[in-house]
Design an enzyme around this catalytic site. Structure first.
Site, PDB file in Angstrom:
ATOM      1  N   GLN A  24       3.674   7.720   2.034  1.00  0.00           N
ATOM      2  CA  GLN A  24       3.061   6.861   3.032  1.00  0.00           C
ATOM      3  C   GLN A  24       3.065   5.431   2.513  1.00  0.00           C
ATOM      4  O   GLN A  24       2.586   5.152   1.408  1.00  0.00           O
ATOM      5  CB  GLN A  24       1.636   7.322   3.318  1.00  0.00           C
ATOM      6  CG  GLN A  24       1.547   8.677   4.007  1.00  0.00           C
ATOM      7  CD  GLN A  24       1.973   8.596   5.463  1.00  0.00           C
ATOM      8  OE1 GLN A  24       1.187   8.245   6.334  1.00  0.00           O
ATOM      9  NE2 GLN A  24       3.237   8.913   5.734  1.00  0.00           N
TER      10      GLN A  24
ATOM     11  N   GLU B 192      -6.615  18.415   5.365  1.00  0.00           N
ATOM     12  CA  GLU B 192      -5.352  17.678   5.453  1.00  0.00           C
ATOM     13  C   GLU B 192      -4.336  18.262   4.464  1.00  0.00           C
ATOM     14  O   GLU B 192      -4.683  18.983   3.530  1.00  0.00           O
ATOM     15  CB  GLU B 192      -5.563  16.193   5.118  1.00  0.00           C
ATOM     16  CG  GLU B 192      -6.442  15.448   6.115  1.00  0.00           C
ATOM     17  CD  GLU B 192      -6.479  13.964   5.854  1.00  0.00           C
ATOM     18  OE1 GLU B 192      -6.213  13.198   6.803  1.00  0.00           O
ATOM     19  OE2 GLU B 192      -6.775  13.545   4.710  1.00  0.00           O
TER      20      GLU B 192
ATOM     21  N   TRP C 160       0.826  -1.214   0.000  1.00  0.00           N
ATOM     22  CA  TRP C 160       0.000   0.000   0.000  1.00  0.00           C
ATOM     23  C   TRP C 160       0.857   1.259   0.000  1.00  0.00           C
ATOM     24  O   TRP C 160       1.857   1.342   0.718  1.00  0.00           O
ATOM     25  CB  TRP C 160      -0.889   0.002   1.245  1.00  0.00           C
ATOM     26  CG  TRP C 160      -1.562   1.320   1.514  1.00  0.00           C
ATOM     27  CD1 TRP C 160      -1.021   2.431   2.083  1.00  0.00           C
ATOM     28  CD2 TRP C 160      -2.920   1.660   1.218  1.00  0.00           C
ATOM     29  NE1 TRP C 160      -1.940   3.446   2.162  1.00  0.00           N
ATOM     30  CE2 TRP C 160      -3.121   3.001   1.644  1.00  0.00           C
ATOM     31  CE3 TRP C 160      -3.984   0.974   0.641  1.00  0.00           C
ATOM     32  CZ2 TRP C 160      -4.341   3.663   1.505  1.00  0.00           C
ATOM     33  CZ3 TRP C 160      -5.205   1.634   0.513  1.00  0.00           C
ATOM     34  CH2 TRP C 160      -5.376   2.946   0.931  1.00  0.00           C
TER      35      TRP C 160
ATOM     36  N   ASP D  34      -0.267   9.190   0.471  1.00  0.00           N
ATOM     37  CA  ASP D  34       0.262  10.543   0.273  1.00  0.00           C
ATOM     38  C   ASP D  34       1.747  10.587  -0.063  1.00  0.00           C
ATOM     39  O   ASP D  34       2.562   9.939   0.601  1.00  0.00           O
ATOM     40  CB  ASP D  34       0.085  11.381   1.539  1.00  0.00           C
ATOM     41  CG  ASP D  34      -1.331  11.451   2.027  1.00  0.00           C
ATOM     42  OD1 ASP D  34      -2.216  10.826   1.411  1.00  0.00           O
ATOM     43  OD2 ASP D  34      -1.573  12.131   3.039  1.00  0.00           O
TER      44      ASP D  34
ATOM     45  N   ASP E 213       0.493  16.807   9.323  1.00  0.00           N
ATOM     46  CA  ASP E 213       0.897  17.094   7.948  1.00  0.00           C
ATOM     47  C   ASP E 213       1.725  18.377   7.826  1.00  0.00           C
ATOM     48  O   ASP E 213       1.386  19.286   7.057  1.00  0.00           O
ATOM     49  CB  ASP E 213      -0.324  17.176   7.022  1.00  0.00           C
ATOM     50  CG  ASP E 213      -1.215  15.953   7.083  1.00  0.00           C
ATOM     51  OD1 ASP E 213      -0.724  14.905   7.542  1.00  0.00           O
ATOM     52  OD2 ASP E 213      -2.394  16.040   6.702  1.00  0.00           O
TER      53      ASP E 213
ATOM     54  N   PHE F  91       3.413   9.378   9.937  1.00  0.00           N
ATOM     55  CA  PHE F  91       2.416   9.981   9.057  1.00  0.00           C
ATOM     56  C   PHE F  91       3.060  11.062   8.178  1.00  0.00           C
ATOM     57  O   PHE F  91       4.263  11.266   8.178  1.00  0.00           O
ATOM     58  CB  PHE F  91       1.258  10.535   9.879  1.00  0.00           C
ATOM     59  CG  PHE F  91       0.135   9.551  10.078  1.00  0.00           C
ATOM     60  CD1 PHE F  91       0.360   8.190  10.153  1.00  0.00           C
ATOM     61  CD2 PHE F  91      -1.185   9.994  10.211  1.00  0.00           C
ATOM     62  CE1 PHE F  91      -0.672   7.283  10.340  1.00  0.00           C
ATOM     63  CE2 PHE F  91      -2.226   9.108  10.390  1.00  0.00           C
ATOM     64  CZ  PHE F  91      -1.976   7.747  10.453  1.00  0.00           C
ATOM     65  N   SER F  92       2.239  11.775   7.434  1.00  0.00           N
ATOM     66  CA  SER F  92       2.719  12.668   6.371  1.00  0.00           C
ATOM     67  C   SER F  92       3.549  13.835   6.899  1.00  0.00           C
ATOM     68  O   SER F  92       3.414  14.252   8.052  1.00  0.00           O
ATOM     69  CB  SER F  92       1.539  13.203   5.569  1.00  0.00           C
ATOM     70  OG  SER F  92       0.958  12.184   4.794  1.00  0.00           O
TER      71      SER F  92
END
Length: 471
Positions: A42, A198, A23, A26, A146, A81-82
């Site tokens: 990601q 986001e 998978w 972003d 983010d 995360f981003s």
């Protein structure tokens, strides 16, 4: 999975980046350094589902051919995360040895109950990374993420944009050292607020007359133009502390599958971004997981501004580096042209303004029409019908429309890949990006052109060679 096995997958992109397996969503940490375009994203290294977020990594020297490097930032006490990455040229962070510039990433550390911003650094051009354990920005919130960081020369400081998703706010902060951040201002809520916000980005671009415009872009989910996720932007001014708008909120892309775009940091003389090419409405269910992968990136796009009668508007054009993939040109003519197609193709049509014209492209497989594109003086329309493959994807089928202003000359620039369609029209003013999962491989394209004179039209089709995505 080997790259040889990858090539047998009917939905595997030929010219859009996707890793060999698992998978992705972003893009993260886009930065140009050491003659390479760095693409982080990601990534779940364990499966084709969204979980266990790491940063995957790929590098390129031309934005077309990519070398996959596997995992860059690894999940530990929190998921990765981003975020973004910058070149620390003068060791302002104190994380280097003072002898040479290096990369610093700023990302969101995520647990089920908490999000905060952290740093990681690389002294070897992204080959290896050190994750620094202490948060540099923590508000004690569950949803706060983010960070997009850039150097603002007039302020002689780093600027961060970061979102408060539930509140629909973008906060701007300043730092001298990437560790200690001072809040400057808050933008929002305004514009489209039908979903959480986001992945913000804030950057300047010049129009054709050399005037500077600042672009503030933020994504939302749901609340996109056709349900699910979408991307909005404003044009305005940034004075080092506050962003003020000069335009209303507009959609960056009028399709279903363009999300979380961010720009490359430290790229001289132009602004380039790319996005995750999917939609949270159905991203977990697109029919690729049986082949061990799920998710792809859009083509890289140059971002600019044109000033029309109604004021300035964002424009996007595919990067010219993509032209190295073109094979033998095949002309398109007025009237009706039918051509055999397979794999990836690029279409480029240009024509002078006319009172009434109609340009239509249809892409067929043996199962029938899989998608069509129409251009009139007022709009571009992509029609994506339901198929036996996409019957379970809520929100997939439909018409996606992008308005066109009155123009003296028109163009339609289109990229068809194994499982996607990217449409650029009106000099990059009207953009539609859609995933495409045909019931059977597309084998024919029909171009129908009405209402134009012979001297006003040129059209070309290029089959595209396979981009190299190596591991």
């Amino acid at each position: 999975m080997s790259r040889n096995a990858v090539r047998q997958d009917p939905y595997r992109p030929h010219v859009h980046y996707t890793p060999a397996a698992n998978w992705i969503n972003d893009p993260n940490g886009l930065v140009y350094f050491g003659g390479q375009y760095h693409l982080f994203y990601q990534y779940n290294p364990y499966s084709s589902s969204h979980a266990h977020m790491h940063w995957g990594q790929a590098v390129s020297t031309d934005l077309v051919h990519w070398q996959e490097r596997g995992v860059a930032l690894t999940e530990g006490e929190h998921q990765i995360f981003s975020g973004s990455a910058v070149v620390d040229w003068k060791n302002s962070s104190g994380l280097g040895d003072g002898t040479s510039p290096f990369l610093v990433a700023c990302y969101t550390g995520h647990t089920e109950t908490h999000q905060a911003q952290y740093l990681a650094s690389s002294q070897d051009r992204g080959e290896t990374w050190t994750l620094h354990p202490d948060a540099v920005l923590d508000r004690g919130k569950q949803d706060f993420r983010d960070p997009k960081v850039f150097w603002h020369a007039p302020s002689a400081a780093w600027i961060m944009t970061v979102v408060h998703p539930i509140e629909r706010e973008v906060e701007l902060l300043r730092s001298a050292d990437l560790h200690t951040w001072t809040s400057l201002s808050v933008f929002g809520p305004t514009g489209e607020t039908g979903g959480i916000w986001e992945v913000p980005d804030l950057f300047p671009v010049l129009d054709d007359d050399g005037q500077e415009h600042w672009v503030l872009k933020v994504d939302l989910n749901p609340g996109g133009p056709y349900g699910g996720s979408g991307v909005q932007y404003w044009l305005g001014d940034f004075d080092g502390q506050r962003f003020t708008t000069r335009t209303p909120s507009r959609w960056v892309d009028h399709g279903q599958d363009f999300y979380a775009a961010i720009t490359w940091h430290d790229l001289p003389e132009r602004r380039v971004w790319l996005s995750w090419m999917s939609n949270w409405q159905y991203a977990h269910h697109v029919p690729t997981a049986t082949e061990g992968w799920r998710g792809a990136m859009s083509l890289p796009r140059e971002v600019g501004v044109s000033v029309d009668a109604d004021g300035p508007i964002l424009v996007q054009r595919p990067v010219p580096e993509l032209q190295i993939l073109r094979q033998t040109l095949r002309p398109l003519h007025l009237g009706v042209t039918s051509l055999q197609v397979d794999q990836a193709h690029e279409f480029l049509l240009n024509w002078s303004a006319a009172e009434s014209f109609h340009v239509r492209l249809e892409f067929r497989s043996e199962a029938g029409i899989e998608v069509s594109v129409e251009v009139t003086p007022e709009e571009v329309v992509v029609r994506r019908p339901k198929t036996v493959v996409t019957a379970g994807l809520d929100g997939y089928a439909g018409e996606h429309r992008a308005p066109l202003p009155p123009l003296g000359a028109y163009d339609l620039h289109l990229f068809l890949d194994a499982s996607s369609l990217e449409v650029f029209a009106g000099g990059g003013r009207a953009i539609i990006t859609d995933l495409l999962f045909p019931a059977q491989p597309i084998c024919e394209a029909t171009c129908t052109i009405k209402g134009l004179d012979h001297g006003s039209f040129t059209g070309a089709l290029w089959p595209l060679s396979q981009a190299d995505f190596s591991t």
